[in-house]
Scaffold this motif. Sequence first.
Motif, PDB file in Angstrom:
ATOM      1  N   GLU A  93       0.767  -1.294  -0.104  1.00  0.00           N
ATOM      2  CA  GLU A  93       0.154   0.234  -0.042  1.00  0.00           C
ATOM      3  C   GLU A  93       0.887   1.410  -0.084  1.00  0.00           C
ATOM      4  N   ALA A  94       1.842   1.261   0.833  1.00  0.00           N
ATOM      5  CA  ALA A  94       2.866   2.384   0.899  1.00  0.00           C
ATOM      6  C   ALA A  94       3.380   2.543  -0.434  1.00  0.00           C
ATOM      7  N   THR A 115      10.411   4.622 -14.104  1.00  0.00           N
ATOM      8  CA  THR A 115      11.814   4.741 -13.903  1.00  0.00           C
ATOM      9  C   THR A 115      12.019   5.503 -12.736  1.00  0.00           C
ATOM     10  N   ARG A 116      11.294   6.739 -12.699  1.00  0.00           N
ATOM     11  CA  ARG A 116      11.637   7.519 -11.258  1.00  0.00           C
ATOM     12  C   ARG A 116      11.529   6.673 -10.008  1.00  0.00           C
ATOM     13  N   LEU A 117      10.730   5.717  -9.989  1.00  0.00           N
ATOM     14  CA  LEU A 117      10.258   4.828  -8.836  1.00  0.00           C
ATOM     15  C   LEU A 117      11.348   3.515  -8.850  1.00  0.00           C
ATOM     16  N   GLY A 118      11.856   3.295  -9.803  1.00  0.00           N
ATOM     17  CA  GLY A 118      12.598   2.019 -10.088  1.00  0.00           C
ATOM     18  C   GLY A 118      11.685   0.963 -10.157  1.00  0.00           C
ATOM     19  N   MET A 119      10.670   1.088 -10.885  1.00  0.00           N
ATOM     20  CA  MET A 119       9.795   0.070 -11.297  1.00  0.00           C
ATOM     21  C   MET A 119       9.788  -0.379 -12.693  1.00  0.00           C
ATOM     22  N   THR A 177      -6.673   8.329 -10.874  1.00  0.00           N
ATOM     23  CA  THR A 177      -6.468   7.976  -9.483  1.00  0.00           C
ATOM     24  C   THR A 177      -5.588   8.651  -8.671  1.00  0.00           C
ATOM     25  N   ALA A 178      -4.636   9.005  -9.393  1.00  0.00           N
ATOM     26  CA  ALA A 178      -3.584   9.994  -8.586  1.00  0.00           C
ATOM     27  C   ALA A 178      -4.337  11.368  -8.062  1.00  0.00           C
ATOM     28  N   VAL A 179      -4.986  11.904  -8.812  1.00  0.00           N
ATOM     29  CA  VAL A 179      -5.762  13.099  -8.648  1.00  0.00           C
ATOM     30  C   VAL A 179      -6.972  12.990  -7.581  1.00  0.00           C
ATOM     31  N   GLN A 180      -7.651  11.690  -7.766  1.00  0.00           N
ATOM     32  CA  GLN A 180      -8.830  11.425  -6.703  1.00  0.00           C
ATOM     33  C   GLN A 180      -8.169  11.218  -5.454  1.00  0.00           C
ATOM     34  N   LEU A 212       3.650   5.516  -5.707  1.00  0.00           N
ATOM     35  CA  LEU A 212       3.545   5.606  -7.114  1.00  0.00           C
ATOM     36  C   LEU A 212       2.412   6.660  -7.635  1.00  0.00           C
ATOM     37  N   LEU A 213       1.514   6.910  -6.881  1.00  0.00           N
ATOM     38  CA  LEU A 213       0.268   7.846  -7.150  1.00  0.00           C
ATOM     39  C   LEU A 213       1.052   9.102  -6.988  1.00  0.00           C
ATOM     40  N   ASP A 214       1.821   9.416  -5.792  1.00  0.00           N
ATOM     41  CA  ASP A 214       2.232  10.912  -5.417  1.00  0.00           C
ATOM     42  C   ASP A 214       3.333  11.050  -6.601  1.00  0.00           C
ATOM     43  N   THR A 215       4.324  10.043  -7.040  1.00  0.00           N
ATOM     44  CA  THR A 215       5.225  10.511  -7.725  1.00  0.00           C
ATOM     45  C   THR A 215       4.599  10.868  -9.384  1.00  0.00           C
TER      46      THR A 215
END
Length: 214
Positions: free
Chosen positions: A20-21, A49-53, A71-74, A26-29
Amino acid sequence: MTNATSPRHRAGRPTREQAEARHGELLDTALELFLQNGFQMTTVEMIATRLGMTKRTVYARYPDKAALFLTAVQRAIEHRIVPRKVLESLDRGDLAETLEAIARLRINEVMTPEGLRLQHIINIESHRFPDIFSANYEQSAKPVLEFVADLLDRAVAAGRIAPTDTESAATAFMSMVVGGQVRSIVSGETPTAEEVDRKVHFTVHLLLDGLQPR
């Protein structure tokens, strides 16, 4: 020797809390990169790439970039929702003091990094995704407007202010007392706490003076 009755631990498998964290990260980035580069220029690969995913990890959750963006905005909108009990805790029994407290709460929300980021995203991308403007209003602003209208209804019933269209008065309150401050903050003119207090006090009393029984 390994105890055969004990469950086997899968090395490297994240716990639910860790997953969950990571999803929140992911959503914040994603929101940060959408703000920096705009929706059109931001790619899922950039975010991954920013997250290393890997892109595959992102697409396992979201079918496309738009779904990730929404989803990130929500999530950001949900973080700005003020619970009813918090609004009720601001009711000092004095209408002016209560309205000032509500105004400061809303203004201070926008002044946080998260609040500014959300406001900028809505300003920039609502032409492409008009639903994000509506969602922010319905979930974050409207409940506050309704609470203010309830306060004014009670003040009318008690004879403290003149009978009026309390919904319109609540909207005027948000526009006069909060909206002007928010526009300045979003444009980069961050007021001091003393400036916020002075402007909030002035505009709340200007509004209530206009609602005095005649």
